[in-house]
Scaffold this motif. Structure first.
Motif, PDB file in Angstrom:
ATOM      1  N   SER A  56       0.808  -1.225   0.000  1.00 25.22           N
ATOM      2  CA  SER A  56       0.000   0.000   0.000  1.00 25.22           C
ATOM      3  C   SER A  56       0.838   1.271   0.000  1.00 25.22           C
ATOM      4  N   SER A  57       2.093   1.170   0.396  1.00 25.85           N
ATOM      5  CA  SER A  57       2.961   2.356   0.413  1.00 25.85           C
ATOM      6  C   SER A  57       3.732   2.529  -0.891  1.00 25.85           C
ATOM      7  N   GLU A  59       5.091   3.587  -4.260  1.00 25.70           N
ATOM      8  CA  GLU A  59       4.921   4.801  -5.057  1.00 25.70           C
ATOM      9  C   GLU A  59       5.425   4.636  -6.482  1.00 25.70           C
ATOM     10  N   GLN A  78      -4.538   0.158  -8.572  1.00 24.91           N
ATOM     11  CA  GLN A  78      -5.374   0.849  -7.598  1.00 24.91           C
ATOM     12  C   GLN A  78      -4.679   1.053  -6.258  1.00 24.91           C
ATOM     13  N   LEU A  79      -3.359   0.842  -6.225  1.00 19.50           N
ATOM     14  CA  LEU A  79      -2.608   1.127  -5.001  1.00 19.50           C
ATOM     15  C   LEU A  79      -2.734   2.612  -4.670  1.00 19.50           C
ATOM     16  N   PRO A  80      -3.031   2.966  -3.440  1.00 18.68           N
ATOM     17  CA  PRO A  80      -3.405   4.348  -3.123  1.00 18.68           C
ATOM     18  C   PRO A  80      -2.294   5.371  -3.274  1.00 18.68           C
ATOM     19  N   ASN A  81      -1.026   4.923  -3.195  1.00 13.64           N
ATOM     20  CA  ASN A  81       0.099   5.872  -3.268  1.00 13.64           C
ATOM     21  C   ASN A  81       0.920   5.736  -4.548  1.00 13.64           C
ATOM     22  N   LYS A  83       2.460   6.309  -7.956  1.00 17.12           N
ATOM     23  CA  LYS A  83       2.605   7.475  -8.830  1.00 17.12           C
ATOM     24  C   LYS A  83       3.199   7.108 -10.190  1.00 17.12           C
ATOM     25  N   GLN A 101      -9.941   5.522  -9.843  1.00 16.72           N
ATOM     26  CA  GLN A 101     -10.623   6.295  -8.815  1.00 16.72           C
ATOM     27  C   GLN A 101     -10.120   7.746  -8.808  1.00 16.72           C
ATOM     28  N   ARG A 103      -9.227   9.474  -6.395  1.00 15.76           N
ATOM     29  CA  ARG A 103      -8.143   9.693  -5.442  1.00 15.76           C
ATOM     30  C   ARG A 103      -6.797   9.155  -5.931  1.00 15.76           C
ATOM     31  N   SER A 104      -6.751   8.575  -7.133  1.00 12.86           N
ATOM     32  CA  SER A 104      -5.497   8.017  -7.649  1.00 12.86           C
ATOM     33  C   SER A 104      -4.431   9.099  -7.789  1.00 12.86           C
TER      34      SER A 104
END
Length: 635
Positions: A56-57, A59, A78-81, A83, A101, A103-104
């Motif tokens: 999840s971290s 990038e 779809q990993l939240p961080n 880039k 999403q 928030r991507s």
């Protein structure tokens, strides 16, 4: 601290992560929590483990050119961080795009040269931080979502998208006008898809930072009339091939920084305007006007003035008049001075003006272009002696002058040797005299060719624009009795076609020195004497045509050693005596000897003897040998 690895079902997946962990440790990255990077081109040959979708971290994930296989875990998108995602150049990696999403945090999404399929989701417009999207050479289908031009930004009024590359897919439909909203866009490439509809070029003029525009090879109708109040900026790369253009776009007159211009395969008619030769004089490297209906040069003689031009392709038009001229250091220019663009040297590597109606002589100033590798002026109406002066070009590999009015003897003059020449086609001219023994002795590139690493000619020149294909050298030659188009030229190919001229005398033994030759065509001349047995030295020979001459004697039995020979023609000569047997010669039919009566009789006599031996076999063996007989009783 590095994450403790959980258990894996796949040993390959575990190996991949171990490799990545070690590489990141070596490069001082003590944690794979935020970045996973493999050295470009490292052979991992593994599936991407699903466990990465739990980081999840994470990038940044860079796994370009690692020979990845299988299905790419969709959860990674779809990993939240996350880039940066670069999994390009993995042709066996499959996958599809999920819904994105709002928030991507994705900034860079690079999937080119993978086997991703499916449609582009409209939710791609949710990627508010997106700057770089490179999906070329995949298998995406469907339409371009209008949301591509509606990508918001979290920091200012305009989208952050700088690069949008979707070329070489299977996309359909129209180009959305909403793309004019991408005010920071610098690169837009949709070439080689199935896009259709009318496109107004003014959409792109609104993008003031746009430098690369590639729309070639779709089914588009491009309207190029600019608005009177439009401010037209300078492009660097412009690909408008097969865009149904009927005239040269007028906005090109004000282009001063073009490096790449492709207007091929359109319906452009009339003369080439004189202003074109002054466009981007100090930057243009590539000019392709081929496959149009151009009829001449507006304003008289043309002098090439581009200081950095490498590729010039104007083949398959209707050009008339004299050929282009290339100013040299000793050539007086229009005002009596030397063209400033050519004071140093000519950079041309490729020039193709074939299939036009050009007249006159070859411009002697081409001798100044020491970088030339490919020259094709075939199928014109040129009237000149053989250009032996081109023999001083140190890199010339391909010389095509077929179907013109070249005349006189083919003799070596001066020090020019054509030292790198591999392919020469002088067919269908009026050349006379003896075959060039001196050249056969010094054409070293036709003697030994390194076949350990086969590439294609022209591959060594790559355009600065990454997703446009390399410029493939292509030719049309007579091979195996057919006119064949070679869309790519293998770097190992060596060929001579002197057919349909008026060469006389004997075939010199020295021709056997060209041991790397694949194709030799001396047909339709006035050659006499015997076929030299030295031809048996050409172990790579695939096609040999000596038909329609006045050759006598027998076909050398040593030619049966040519195990790659698949086409053989000595018809319409005065040959006699036995013909070679075994290996490839058992596959040639009577047409190979047609019009050579003694050889035809021997051919049939041999078949009769084979048939007699066959009939002496017991019936069970006859049934078993029927297939062998059919291979021998050809014709």
């Amino acid at each position: 601290m590095m994450r403790a690895w959980p258990c894996f079902n796949s040993s390959k997946a575990l190996s991949l992560l171990v490799i990545l962990a070690v590489q990141n440790w070596i490069h001082g990255n003590s944690s794979m929590e935020k970045e996973v990077t493999a050295a470009l081109g490292v052979n991992i040959s593994s599936m991407v483990p699903d466990i990465l979708a739990n980081f999840s971290s994470l990038e940044s994930l860079r796994l370009s050119g690692c020979i990845l296989q299988g299905e790419f875990p969709i959860g990674i998108f779809q990993l939240p961080n996350l880039k940066i995602l670069n999994i390009s150049e993995n042709q066996d990696l499959k996958g599809y795009l999920p819904p994105f999403q709002l928030r991507s945090l994705l900034k860079s999404l690079i999937l080119y040269e993978t086997n991703f399929v499916g449609e582009l989701p409209s939710s791609i417009g949710n990627l508010a931080y997106l700057e770089d999207l490179e999906f070329y050479s995949c298998n995406f289908t469907g339409q371009l979502p209008s949301s591509l031009g509606q990508i918001p930004s979290q920091t200012d009024a305009h989208s952050k998208v700088v690069k949008l590359e979707l070329s070489s897919n299977k996309l359909q439909g129209s180009i959305p006008r909403t793309l004019s909203n991408l005010k920071n866009l610098q690169t837009l490439s949709f070439h080689s898809n199935n896009l259709s509809g009318v496109v107004d070029v003014n959409i792109f003029f609104q993008l003031k930072k746009l430098r690369t525009l590639m729309l070639s090879y779709n089914n588009l109708w491009l309207l190029t009339e600019s608005n009177t109040n439009a401010t037209i900026h300078n492009f660097t790369y412009l690909g408008l091939a097969s865009c149904n253009l009927s005239e040269f776009p007028h906005f090109l007159q004000n282009q001063h920084e073009l490096q790449f211009l492709d207007l091929s395969s359109n319906n452009i008619q009339g003369p080439i305007p004189s202003w074109l030769w002054n466009m981007s004089r100090n930057s243009l490297q590539y000019m392709n006007l081929s496959h149009n209906f151009l009829k001449g040069f507006d304003g008289g003689p043309v002098f090439l003035q581009w200081a950095h031009l490498i590729v010039l392709d104007i083949q398959s038009n209707m050009l008339q008049g004299s050929l282009l001229s290339v100013p040299t250091r000793s050539t007086n220019y229009f005002d009596g001075s030397i063209s400033p663009a050519w004071r140093s040297k000519c950079n041309l590597r490729f020039i193709n003006l074939s299939r036009n109606r050009l007249q006159g002589q070859l411009p002697r100033s081409l001798a100044n272009c020491s970088m030339l590798e490919f020259i094709d002026f075939g199928e014109n109406q040129l009237n000149d002696s053989f250009p032996s002066w081109l023999g001083n070009l140190p890199k010339l590999k391909v010389l095509i002058l077929r179907s013109n009015g070249f005349y006189g003897a083919l003799r070596k003059v001066g020090t020019g040797k054509f030292s790198k020449l591999q392919i020469i086609d002088l067919s269908q001219n009026t050349l006379t005299g003896y075959l060039p023994t001196t050249y056969f002795r010094v054409w070293n590139a036709m003697k030994i060719i390194d076949e350990s690493h086969m590439t294609y000619m022209g591959e060594n020149f790559q355009f600065p624009y990454s997703s446009y294909d390399n410029y493939d050298y292509s030719i049309t030659m007579n091979n195996k009795g057919l006119e064949l188009e070679y869309l790519k030229l293998p770097s190992t190919l060596a060929a001579i076609d002197f057919s349909c001229n008026r060469f006389e005398g004997a075939i010199p033994n020295a021709i056997g020195n060209l041991t790397a030759l694949h194709l030799l065509n001396l047909s339709n001349n006035m050659l006499i004497g015997h076929i030299p047995s030295s031809l048996a030295n050409m172990k790579e020979l695939e096609s040999l045509d000596l038909s329609s001459n006045q050759l006598s004697g027998q076909v050398p039995l040593q030619l049966s050693q040519l195990t790659y020979l698949s086409s053989f023609n000595v018809s319409w000569n005065n040959l006699s005596g036995p013909i070679p047997e075994g290996k490839q010669f058992d596959t040639f039919d009577r047409n190979s000897y047609k019009g050579t009566q003694d050889c035809v009789e021997l051919f049939w006599r041999r078949n009769v003897e084979i048939l007699k031996l066959f009939l002496q076999l017991p019936p069970p063996l006859q049934k078993m040998k029927t297939r062998d007989l059919s291979l021998k009783l050809i014709g």
